[in-house]
Design a protein around this motif. Structure first.
Motif, PDB file in Angstrom:
ATOM      1  N   GLU A  55       0.343  -1.074   0.173  1.00  0.00           N
ATOM      2  CA  GLU A  55       0.103   0.092  -0.024  1.00  0.00           C
ATOM      3  C   GLU A  55       0.725   1.007   0.058  1.00  0.00           C
ATOM      4  O   GLU A  55      -0.084   2.380  -0.273  1.00  0.00           O
ATOM      5  N   GLU A  56       1.810   0.933   0.777  1.00  0.00           N
ATOM      6  CA  GLU A  56       2.958   2.573   0.978  1.00  0.00           C
ATOM      7  C   GLU A  56       3.309   2.566  -0.488  1.00  0.00           C
ATOM      8  O   GLU A  56       3.700   3.924  -0.832  1.00  0.00           O
ATOM      9  N   GLU A  57       3.920   1.251  -1.674  1.00  0.00           N
ATOM     10  CA  GLU A  57       4.160   1.686  -2.411  1.00  0.00           C
ATOM     11  C   GLU A  57       3.352   2.441  -3.611  1.00  0.00           C
ATOM     12  O   GLU A  57       3.490   3.051  -4.675  1.00  0.00           O
ATOM     13  N   TRP A  58       1.868   2.280  -3.607  1.00  0.00           N
ATOM     14  CA  TRP A  58       0.940   2.400  -4.449  1.00  0.00           C
ATOM     15  C   TRP A  58       0.611   3.720  -4.137  1.00  0.00           C
ATOM     16  O   TRP A  58       0.784   4.874  -4.884  1.00  0.00           O
ATOM     17  N   ASN A  59       0.545   4.429  -3.008  1.00  0.00           N
ATOM     18  CA  ASN A  59       0.341   6.054  -2.689  1.00  0.00           C
ATOM     19  C   ASN A  59       1.214   6.428  -3.104  1.00  0.00           C
ATOM     20  O   ASN A  59       1.334   7.664  -3.574  1.00  0.00           O
ATOM     21  N   LYS A  60       2.886   5.779  -3.047  1.00  0.00           N
ATOM     22  CA  LYS A  60       4.149   6.646  -3.583  1.00  0.00           C
ATOM     23  C   LYS A  60       3.968   6.235  -5.311  1.00  0.00           C
ATOM     24  O   LYS A  60       4.389   7.932  -5.636  1.00  0.00           O
ATOM     25  N   GLY A  61       3.607   5.718  -5.685  1.00  0.00           N
ATOM     26  CA  GLY A  61       2.937   6.114  -6.829  1.00  0.00           C
ATOM     27  C   GLY A  61       2.307   6.593  -7.547  1.00  0.00           C
ATOM     28  O   GLY A  61       1.973   7.797  -8.879  1.00  0.00           O
ATOM     29  N   GLU A  63       1.486   9.660  -5.902  1.00  0.00           N
ATOM     30  CA  GLU A  63       1.906  10.806  -5.669  1.00  0.00           C
ATOM     31  C   GLU A  63       2.978  10.935  -7.219  1.00  0.00           C
ATOM     32  O   GLU A  63       3.033  12.264  -7.235  1.00  0.00           O
ATOM     33  N   PHE A  64       3.401  10.210  -7.694  1.00  0.00           N
ATOM     34  CA  PHE A  64       4.366  10.195  -8.660  1.00  0.00           C
ATOM     35  C   PHE A  64       3.705  10.678  -9.971  1.00  0.00           C
ATOM     36  O   PHE A  64       3.516  12.187 -10.410  1.00  0.00           O
ATOM     37  N   PRO A 205       9.374  14.842 -11.745  1.00  0.00           N
ATOM     38  CA  PRO A 205       9.548  13.487 -11.114  1.00  0.00           C
ATOM     39  C   PRO A 205      10.365  12.295 -11.944  1.00  0.00           C
ATOM     40  O   PRO A 205      10.608  11.469 -11.504  1.00  0.00           O
ATOM     41  N   ARG A 208      13.624  12.746 -11.766  1.00  0.00           N
ATOM     42  CA  ARG A 208      14.182  11.820  -9.779  1.00  0.00           C
ATOM     43  C   ARG A 208      13.664  10.172 -10.111  1.00  0.00           C
ATOM     44  O   ARG A 208      14.438   9.733  -9.871  1.00  0.00           O
TER      45      ARG A 208
END
Length: 308
Positions: A55-61, A63-64, A205, A208
């Protein structure tokens, strides 16, 4: 953990969700839209399950992608940069520009094309004062049967010697872009500047993402072309400078061997093809263009295509 490590009950739950999401599009009246939406659900969920996304990775995605959207405006297309750097642009181009005889290969459009470029006459200068070593470009445009095409429209655009396109400056000057038309024998010619390597915009982004994954933002030296003629498939392509050390690592995967050309450097004082006086060195390149027919699908070459 991989997909193979999950229990049969867990796998069944995940597969049930996919089926329910896909069925949600069953009432779609547009068959192609339905195919696209169900296809993206299938492949998106396959990716999520394959890498067991957190879920953390999905949220980072999310955000990206939000950051990519915030940076996109009428002068900067961060989504095109993202598509380019993931190879999605080149894959779409490959799918939609099937090989046809000796037709010139297509490559990425890039984010810096601008409608309404100034017209130049044959032999004119498309640099409009852009910094760089002068470059004489010439060639012909013909159809797949070798017949010269009169009046084909050629759009050309490029970066200056510092690696910037005119739209990246704040002065609203139009430089290093123009359009012209082929003559009766299908020929064209113009002055530009010798292409040099440059980085794609990497202060956002996408930049980055490249830095985080150890990739370079550099593009190999190139000159953009878009060629249009009635009855022919519009060609979007570039030519690249033979000997450029970035040919094998172009960050948008745009280089094709057939598009690598010799930019022959002439010493100061060498007479130019049109008699123009040039201070210092200049280069010369020839690019002969072959356009596929508008409905160009060549069954003669389909047997050579190897599925990915």
């Amino acid at each position: 953990m991989t997909l193979h490590d999950v229990s049969s009950e867990q796998a069944a739950r995940e597969e049930d969700l996919i089926a329910r999401v896909q069925r949600s599009f069953d009432a779609c009246q547009d068959p192609r839209l339905k195919e696209l939406m169900q296809g993206i659900v299938k492949h998106l969920h396959a990716f999520l399950r394959d890498v067991r996304l957190t879920e953390e990775e999905w949220n980072k995605g999310i955000e990206f992608l939000t950051a990519v959207g915030h940076l996109t405006d009428d002068k900067r297309q961060e989504f095109i940069l993202l598509s380019d750097t993931l190879g999605a642009s080149m894959q779409t181009i490959a799918i939609n520009n099937e090989a046809y005889g000796d037709a010139t290969e297509a490559t990425v459009f890039g984010p810096f094309f601008v409608e309404g470029s100034p017209r130049i006459e044959p032999g004119g200068d498309m640099s409009f004062g852009a910094a760089g070593e002068p470059c004489w470009v010439e060639g012909t445009v013909c159809d797949a049967d070798g017949n010269p095409i009169t009046g084909a429209k050629i759009e050309v655009w490029e970066a200056d010697e510092d690696g910037f396109y005119d739209v990246q400056y704040d002065d609203d000057q139009v430089a290093a872009r123009a359009h012209l038309f082929t003559e009766g024998d299908g020929s064209y010619r113009f002055w530009g500047v010798t292409p040099t390597p440059y980085p794609i915009p990497h202060d956002g982004p996408v930049g980055r993402m490249l830095a985080a994954t150890g990739r370079s933002p550099m593009r190999a030296s190139h000159l953009h072309f878009m060629v249009e003629a009635p009855g022919c498939r519009t060609l979007v392509t570039h030519i690249f400078v033979r000997g450029d050390e970035l040919l094998d690592s172009d960050t948008v995967f745009g280089v094709k061997e057939s598009l690598v050309k010799d930019f022959d450097r002439r010493t100061a004082g060498t007479p130019t093809p049109d008699g123009r006086a040039v201070d210092g060195t200049w280069t010369q390149v020839r690019f002969d263009i072959v356009l596929a027919p508008a409905d160009g699908r060549d069954d003669r070459v389909r047997s050579k295509v190897v599925p990915a």
